[in-house]
Design an enzyme around this catalytic site. Sequence first.
Site, PDB file in Angstrom:
ATOM      1  N   LYS A   1       0.880  -1.178   0.071  1.00  0.00           N
ATOM      2  CA  LYS A   1       0.004   0.124  -0.132  1.00  0.00           C
ATOM      3  C   LYS A   1       0.825   1.302  -0.129  1.00  0.00           C
ATOM      4  O   LYS A   1       0.867   2.195  -0.881  1.00  0.00           O
ATOM      5  CB  LYS A   1      -1.009  -0.045   1.379  1.00  0.00           C
ATOM      6  CG  LYS A   1      -1.867   1.340   1.435  1.00  0.00           C
ATOM      7  CD  LYS A   1      -2.608   1.196   2.548  1.00  0.00           C
ATOM      8  CE  LYS A   1      -3.386   2.216   2.894  1.00  0.00           C
ATOM      9  NZ  LYS A   1      -4.566   2.235   4.033  1.00  0.00           N
TER      10      LYS A   1
ATOM     11  N   GLN B   1      -6.312  -3.936  17.322  1.00  0.00           N
ATOM     12  CA  GLN B   1      -5.195  -4.233  18.158  1.00  0.00           C
ATOM     13  C   GLN B   1      -5.076  -2.787  19.338  1.00  0.00           C
ATOM     14  O   GLN B   1      -5.737  -1.974  19.249  1.00  0.00           O
ATOM     15  CB  GLN B   1      -3.939  -3.801  17.312  1.00  0.00           C
ATOM     16  CG  GLN B   1      -3.771  -5.238  16.437  1.00  0.00           C
ATOM     17  CD  GLN B   1      -4.193  -5.051  15.144  1.00  0.00           C
ATOM     18  OE1 GLN B   1      -4.150  -3.907  14.666  1.00  0.00           O
ATOM     19  NE2 GLN B   1      -4.382  -6.047  14.326  1.00  0.00           N
TER      20      GLN B   1
ATOM     21  N   VAL C   1      -7.626 -14.261  17.048  1.00  0.00           N
ATOM     22  CA  VAL C   1      -7.086 -14.485  15.815  1.00  0.00           C
ATOM     23  C   VAL C   1      -6.175 -15.944  15.574  1.00  0.00           C
ATOM     24  O   VAL C   1      -6.131 -16.712  14.966  1.00  0.00           O
ATOM     25  CB  VAL C   1      -6.481 -13.472  14.947  1.00  0.00           C
ATOM     26  CG1 VAL C   1      -5.922 -14.030  13.601  1.00  0.00           C
ATOM     27  CG2 VAL C   1      -7.236 -12.385  14.780  1.00  0.00           C
ATOM     28  N   THR C   2      -5.350 -15.926  16.296  1.00  0.00           N
ATOM     29  CA  THR C   2      -4.356 -16.950  16.368  1.00  0.00           C
ATOM     30  C   THR C   2      -4.661 -18.094  17.382  1.00  0.00           C
ATOM     31  O   THR C   2      -4.152 -19.283  17.045  1.00  0.00           O
ATOM     32  CB  THR C   2      -2.970 -16.392  16.594  1.00  0.00           C
ATOM     33  OG1 THR C   2      -2.930 -15.994  18.220  1.00  0.00           O
ATOM     34  CG2 THR C   2      -2.472 -15.442  15.842  1.00  0.00           C
TER      35      THR C   2
ATOM     36  N   ARG D   1      -3.219 -18.348  19.975  1.00  0.00           N
ATOM     37  CA  ARG D   1      -2.339 -18.342  21.168  1.00  0.00           C
ATOM     38  C   ARG D   1      -2.603 -17.789  22.478  1.00  0.00           C
ATOM     39  O   ARG D   1      -3.464 -16.702  22.610  1.00  0.00           O
ATOM     40  CB  ARG D   1      -1.166 -17.338  20.563  1.00  0.00           C
ATOM     41  CG  ARG D   1      -0.369 -17.988  19.216  1.00  0.00           C
ATOM     42  CD  ARG D   1       0.509 -17.036  18.751  1.00  0.00           C
ATOM     43  NE  ARG D   1       0.218 -15.894  18.416  1.00  0.00           N
ATOM     44  CZ  ARG D   1       0.903 -14.680  17.811  1.00  0.00           C
ATOM     45  NH1 ARG D   1       2.187 -14.776  17.915  1.00  0.00           N
ATOM     46  NH2 ARG D   1       0.341 -13.635  17.534  1.00  0.00           N
TER      47      ARG D   1
ATOM     48  N   LYS E   1     -13.124  -7.010  33.000  1.00  0.00           N
ATOM     49  CA  LYS E   1     -12.426  -8.239  33.667  1.00  0.00           C
ATOM     50  C   LYS E   1     -11.938  -7.987  34.954  1.00  0.00           C
ATOM     51  O   LYS E   1     -10.988  -8.738  35.552  1.00  0.00           O
ATOM     52  CB  LYS E   1     -11.139  -8.815  32.838  1.00  0.00           C
ATOM     53  CG  LYS E   1     -11.649  -9.388  31.301  1.00  0.00           C
ATOM     54  CD  LYS E   1     -10.665 -10.360  30.894  1.00  0.00           C
ATOM     55  CE  LYS E   1     -11.195 -10.709  29.550  1.00  0.00           C
ATOM     56  NZ  LYS E   1     -10.137 -11.743  29.054  1.00  0.00           N
TER      57      LYS E   1
ATOM     58  N   SER F   1     -16.619  -3.846  33.668  1.00  0.00           N
ATOM     59  CA  SER F   1     -17.147  -4.874  33.393  1.00  0.00           C
ATOM     60  C   SER F   1     -16.708  -6.208  34.408  1.00  0.00           C
ATOM     61  O   SER F   1     -15.638  -6.178  34.677  1.00  0.00           O
ATOM     62  CB  SER F   1     -16.616  -5.399  32.074  1.00  0.00           C
ATOM     63  OG  SER F   1     -16.970  -6.659  31.413  1.00  0.00           O
ATOM     64  N   THR F   2     -17.841  -6.860  34.597  1.00  0.00           N
ATOM     65  CA  THR F   2     -17.641  -7.930  35.694  1.00  0.00           C
ATOM     66  C   THR F   2     -17.793  -9.260  35.503  1.00  0.00           C
ATOM     67  O   THR F   2     -17.852 -10.230  36.283  1.00  0.00           O
ATOM     68  CB  THR F   2     -18.552  -7.456  36.938  1.00  0.00           C
ATOM     69  OG1 THR F   2     -19.697  -7.406  36.694  1.00  0.00           O
ATOM     70  CG2 THR F   2     -18.081  -6.253  37.573  1.00  0.00           C
ATOM     71  N   SER F   3     -17.986  -9.695  34.094  1.00  0.00           N
ATOM     72  CA  SER F   3     -18.246 -11.019  33.570  1.00  0.00           C
ATOM     73  C   SER F   3     -18.235 -10.927  32.076  1.00  0.00           C
ATOM     74  O   SER F   3     -18.324  -9.717  31.420  1.00  0.00           O
ATOM     75  CB  SER F   3     -19.443 -11.715  33.987  1.00  0.00           C
ATOM     76  OG  SER F   3     -20.450 -11.309  33.219  1.00  0.00           O
TER      77      SER F   3
END
EC number: 6.3.4.4
Length: 372
Positions: free
Chosen positions: A83, A166, A242-243, A245, A273, A355-357
Amino acid sequence: MVRSTKLSVIGNGVVVDPWALADEIARLQGQGVTIDRTNLRLAENATLILPLHRELDALREAAAGDGKIGTTKRGIGPAYEDKVGRRAIRVMDLADLASLKPKLARILTHHNALRRGLGEEEIDGDELYDQLAEIAPKVLPYADTVWALLDEKRRTGKRILFEGAQGTLLDIDHGTYPFVTSSNTIAAQAATGSGVGPGAIQYVLGIAKAYTTRVGEGPFPTELFDETGQRLGERGHEFGTVTGRARRCGWFDACLVRQAAKVGGITGIALTKLDVLDGLSELKVCIGYELDGERLDHLPAAQGAQARIKPIYETMDGWSESTAGARSWADLPAQSIKYVKRLEELIEVPVALVSTSPDRDDTILVHDPFED
């Protein structure tokens, strides 16, 4: 795409694998999700990821050995290279097959030279042309002039939500170079990557976990290699989307989050979390770094310095009660509230929601940006 009343738009700032896109569309349609031009548009000036990009990505990673960057091997980096090298094939090129072959000749002049140097077989231009001609009808129905579409929607009062890919520290300019992605990932890219002026962006919500994670290679000052790090990974289900991992886990790095907030112009933080920290008797938060005897309040830009820094921690009491499923401050243990408030002070940005779950309803809305 599963919200039928919303229009989804893929902007020009991304690189698009047309085969992966077509497969994903077909997969969702097979699950009963309606996908057509009424709810999906693709920027006509978005760059395409070609099979040669995926192959080059994998070849480079294999050749790098211990010096590998840890890419997803999806061809993203090589596509961005083409690009900026002004030889890329874009979505709009699929609509004009008569002019495609000269463009393929240009890009293959570059790539076949690389492949010869790597001892690989050259790409056949006619075969690549046939592949693109075959995939074109599957993606062209969604092509559009996205900048004009978004301008029209904005002028009619529609709310536009931009989603970045990302984290900030994977930004090509502001991240842990060279262990970064091949594009800008800070909030300003929402404007460049869609054709919307920066003045139209009213609120920037940063997403940060109550601890810190990383996928792939690169520096990670607060990484934990003990049972606590393993516990965070297991309870947080920390695997790359995505991976696949396993993500590396560590204590909350307030220096990194504060730095990300400043370069990203972040207005508020979604702290996620929090429940993963339940049951830990002691929590640590990185409040600075030590580099060769000197104290720093930010991540240095040099690769060598990033590898040598040591975190400076502040220790806080944890909590034994559960925060899982909490939907108001009153549902949270006092010590967990104290932890959130201390993070706010350190990162210099207010926490907008907690956020808690994994359940989207288990969220404490601290501040609604649309009330302003």
